[in-house]
Design a protein around this motif. Structure first.
Motif, PDB file in Angstrom:
ATOM      1  N   GLU A  63       0.745  -1.397   0.040  1.00 23.28           N
ATOM      2  CA  GLU A  63       0.023   0.048  -0.033  1.00 23.28           C
ATOM      3  C   GLU A  63       0.982   1.358   0.043  1.00 23.28           C
ATOM      4  N   ILE A  64       1.933   1.352   0.793  1.00 21.84           N
ATOM      5  CA  ILE A  64       2.906   2.293   0.628  1.00 21.84           C
ATOM      6  C   ILE A  64       3.540   2.532  -0.406  1.00 21.84           C
ATOM      7  N   LEU A  65       3.922   1.338  -1.226  1.00 22.33           N
ATOM      8  CA  LEU A  65       4.384   1.430  -2.342  1.00 22.33           C
ATOM      9  C   LEU A  65       3.604   2.269  -3.636  1.00 22.33           C
ATOM     10  N   ASP A  66       2.453   1.864  -3.288  1.00 26.77           N
ATOM     11  CA  ASP A  66       1.336   2.405  -4.253  1.00 26.77           C
ATOM     12  C   ASP A  66       1.193   3.652  -4.274  1.00 26.77           C
ATOM     13  N   VAL A  67       1.290   4.145  -2.995  1.00 29.91           N
ATOM     14  CA  VAL A  67       1.185   5.798  -2.585  1.00 29.91           C
ATOM     15  C   VAL A  67       2.427   6.549  -3.399  1.00 29.91           C
ATOM     16  N   ILE A  68       3.229   5.954  -2.986  1.00 30.90           N
ATOM     17  CA  ILE A  68       4.883   6.567  -3.394  1.00 30.90           C
ATOM     18  C   ILE A  68       4.833   6.514  -4.874  1.00 30.90           C
ATOM     19  N   TYR A  69       4.221   5.499  -5.672  1.00 22.31           N
ATOM     20  CA  TYR A  69       4.280   5.371  -7.062  1.00 22.31           C
ATOM     21  C   TYR A  69       3.314   6.404  -7.765  1.00 22.31           C
ATOM     22  N   ALA A  70       2.199   6.544  -7.207  1.00 23.58           N
ATOM     23  CA  ALA A  70       1.055   7.597  -7.327  1.00 23.58           C
ATOM     24  C   ALA A  70       1.685   9.000  -7.359  1.00 23.58           C
ATOM     25  N   ALA A  71       2.163   9.293  -6.203  1.00 22.70           N
ATOM     26  CA  ALA A  71       2.564  10.660  -5.924  1.00 22.70           C
ATOM     27  C   ALA A  71       3.937  11.280  -6.774  1.00 22.70           C
ATOM     28  N   GLU A  72       4.779  10.087  -6.939  1.00 20.99           N
ATOM     29  CA  GLU A  72       5.857  10.291  -7.968  1.00 20.99           C
ATOM     30  C   GLU A  72       5.667  10.159  -9.270  1.00 20.99           C
ATOM     31  N   LYS A  73       4.419   9.850  -9.545  1.00 22.45           N
ATOM     32  CA  LYS A  73       3.936   9.663 -11.321  1.00 22.45           C
ATOM     33  C   LYS A  73       4.857   8.594 -11.693  1.00 22.45           C
ATOM     34  N   GLY A  75       7.932   7.941 -11.000  1.00 27.72           N
ATOM     35  CA  GLY A  75       9.354   8.262 -11.105  1.00 27.72           C
ATOM     36  C   GLY A  75      10.270   7.825  -9.908  1.00 27.72           C
ATOM     37  N   LYS A  76      11.469   7.762 -10.009  1.00 29.99           N
ATOM     38  CA  LYS A  76      12.170   7.218  -8.900  1.00 29.99           C
ATOM     39  C   LYS A  76      12.528   8.392  -7.796  1.00 29.99           C
ATOM     40  N   LEU A  77      12.929   7.948  -6.779  1.00 28.30           N
ATOM     41  CA  LEU A  77      13.428   8.939  -5.511  1.00 28.30           C
ATOM     42  C   LEU A  77      14.888   8.983  -5.531  1.00 28.30           C
ATOM     43  N   ASP A  78      15.324  10.259  -5.203  1.00 21.09           N
ATOM     44  CA  ASP A  78      17.034  10.410  -5.096  1.00 21.09           C
ATOM     45  C   ASP A  78      17.156  10.223  -3.697  1.00 21.09           C
ATOM     46  N   VAL A  79      17.411   8.889  -3.308  1.00 21.49           N
ATOM     47  CA  VAL A  79      17.777   8.551  -1.947  1.00 21.49           C
ATOM     48  C   VAL A  79      18.873   9.034  -1.509  1.00 21.49           C
ATOM     49  N   LYS A  80      20.038   9.023  -2.313  1.00 17.00           N
ATOM     50  CA  LYS A  80      21.305   9.744  -1.873  1.00 17.00           C
ATOM     51  C   LYS A  80      21.020  11.256  -1.261  1.00 17.00           C
ATOM     52  N   GLN A  81      20.423  11.909  -2.145  1.00 16.81           N
ATOM     53  CA  GLN A  81      20.149  13.091  -1.903  1.00 16.81           C
ATOM     54  C   GLN A  81      19.098  13.541  -0.533  1.00 16.81           C
ATOM     55  N   LEU A  82      18.289  12.672  -0.374  1.00 12.87           N
ATOM     56  CA  LEU A  82      17.447  12.732   0.569  1.00 12.87           C
ATOM     57  C   LEU A  82      18.049  12.345   2.010  1.00 12.87           C
ATOM     58  N   VAL A  83      19.146  11.313   1.807  1.00 13.33           N
ATOM     59  CA  VAL A  83      19.874  10.952   2.927  1.00 13.33           C
ATOM     60  C   VAL A  83      21.009  12.131   3.219  1.00 13.33           C
ATOM     61  N   ALA A  84      21.346  12.744   2.184  1.00 15.70           N
ATOM     62  CA  ALA A  84      22.345  13.865   2.488  1.00 15.70           C
ATOM     63  C   ALA A  84      21.774  15.019   2.871  1.00 15.70           C
ATOM     64  N   ASP A  85      20.651  15.479   2.824  1.00  7.76           N
ATOM     65  CA  ASP A  85      19.978  16.491   3.347  1.00  7.76           C
ATOM     66  C   ASP A  85      19.124  16.214   4.765  1.00  7.76           C
ATOM     67  N   GLY A  86      19.106  15.260   4.939  1.00  9.36           N
ATOM     68  CA  GLY A  86      18.765  14.524   6.352  1.00  9.36           C
ATOM     69  C   GLY A  86      17.040  14.655   6.371  1.00  9.36           C
ATOM     70  N   THR A 114      14.857   2.570  -1.415  1.00 13.05           N
ATOM     71  CA  THR A 114      15.714   1.926  -2.421  1.00 13.05           C
ATOM     72  C   THR A 114      14.881   0.815  -2.950  1.00 13.05           C
ATOM     73  N   TRP A 115      14.229  -0.131  -2.221  1.00 21.18           N
ATOM     74  CA  TRP A 115      13.298  -0.909  -2.787  1.00 21.18           C
ATOM     75  C   TRP A 115      12.263  -0.505  -3.771  1.00 21.18           C
ATOM     76  N   TYR A 116      11.721   0.765  -3.371  1.00 23.59           N
ATOM     77  CA  TYR A 116      10.851   1.391  -4.466  1.00 23.59           C
ATOM     78  C   TYR A 116      11.564   1.580  -5.756  1.00 23.59           C
ATOM     79  N   ASN A 117      12.684   1.951  -5.691  1.00 21.76           N
ATOM     80  CA  ASN A 117      13.459   2.317  -7.093  1.00 21.76           C
ATOM     81  C   ASN A 117      13.850   1.013  -7.709  1.00 21.76           C
ATOM     82  N   LEU A 118      14.330  -0.004  -6.892  1.00 26.06           N
ATOM     83  CA  LEU A 118      14.588  -1.397  -7.569  1.00 26.06           C
ATOM     84  C   LEU A 118      13.321  -1.868  -8.362  1.00 26.06           C
ATOM     85  N   LEU A 119      12.185  -1.582  -7.578  1.00 28.12           N
ATOM     86  CA  LEU A 119      11.061  -2.427  -8.034  1.00 28.12           C
ATOM     87  C   LEU A 119      10.364  -1.615  -9.515  1.00 28.12           C
ATOM     88  N   VAL A 120      10.631   0.007  -9.301  1.00 30.52           N
ATOM     89  CA  VAL A 120      10.492   0.625 -10.683  1.00 30.52           C
ATOM     90  C   VAL A 120      11.166  -0.001 -11.798  1.00 30.52           C
TER      91      VAL A 120
END
Length: 154
Positions: A63-73, A75-86, A114-120
Motif C-alpha cells: 500500500e505504501i509503495l502504491d502511494v509513493i508510485y502515484a505521488a511520484e508518477k 518516477g524514482k526517488l533520489d535516495v542519496k540526496q534525501l540522506v545527504a539532506d537529512g 531503495t526497494w521502491y527504486n529497484l521495483l520501478v
C-alpha cells in the motif's frame, strides 16, 4: 504481487522466486537477472509480509509503495540526496502522514525508498493485489455466468 519478491539478509538488492527445490529456493536478482540457489539457513523475507508502523495500525508495504508510485508518477526517488539532506522522514511523511515517528527509523525509510527504486526499475507499477469482493457471485450471475451449485447432504 509482492509475495514473490524477496529480501535476503546479507545480499543487496531484491530477488524474485523462480523455483522451489528440495531444501532451497532458486531466485533471480531483479536488477541483473542472475539466478542462484538460496538455502534454508539464509534469512529470507517476502516483501508481501512486511508492514510499516503507523500511529493506529501497521500499513502493508504494498500500500505504501502504491502511494509513493502515484505521488511520484512512476518516477524514482533520489535516495542519496534525501540522506545527504537529512530529509528521509520528512519525505516519508508526505506519503504516510501517520507513521510512528518513534518506531520507524531512518534506515527503514532508506531501505523502503531503495526497494521502491529497484521495483520501478524492474517494471513494477502496481504493488498490491486487488481484493475479490464478496459480491463476485452476484456479479457473475448478473453477467450471465453460472454459479456452482451447492451439494445437498442426505
Amino acid at each position: 504481487m509482492l509475495k514473490e519478491i524477496l529480501s535476503i539478509t546479507g545480499k543487496p538488492g531484491l530477488f524474485r522466486i523462480k523455483a522451489h527445490s528440495g531444501k532451497s529456493l532458486i531466485v533471480e536478482e531483479l536488477s541483473t537477472g542472475r539466478k542462484f540457489p538460496v538455502s534454508m539457513r539464509d534469512k529470507v523475507v517476502s516483501l508481501g509480509d512486511i508492514a510499516m508502523y503507523t500511529e493506529e495500525d501497521d500499513k502493508p508495504l504494498g500500500e505504501i509503495l502504491d502511494v509513493i508510485y502515484a505521488a511520484e508518477k512512476g518516477g524514482k526517488l533520489d535516495v542519496k540526496q534525501l540522506v545527504a539532506d537529512g530529509n528521509l522522514k520528512s519525505q516519508f511523511e508526505k506519503y504516510v502522514p501517520d507513521f510512528d515517528k518513534d518506531r520507524v527509523r531512518d534506515s527503514d525509510v532508506k531501505k523502503l525508498f531503495t526497494w521502491y527504486n529497484l521495483l520501478v526499475d524492474a517494471g513494477f507499477d502496481k504493488f498490491t493485489e486487488e481484493q475479490k469482493e464478496e459480491g463476485d457471485a452476484e456479479k457473475l450471475k448478473e453477467e450471465g455466468g453460472k454459479e456452482e451449485p451447492k451439494e445437498e447432504s442426505k
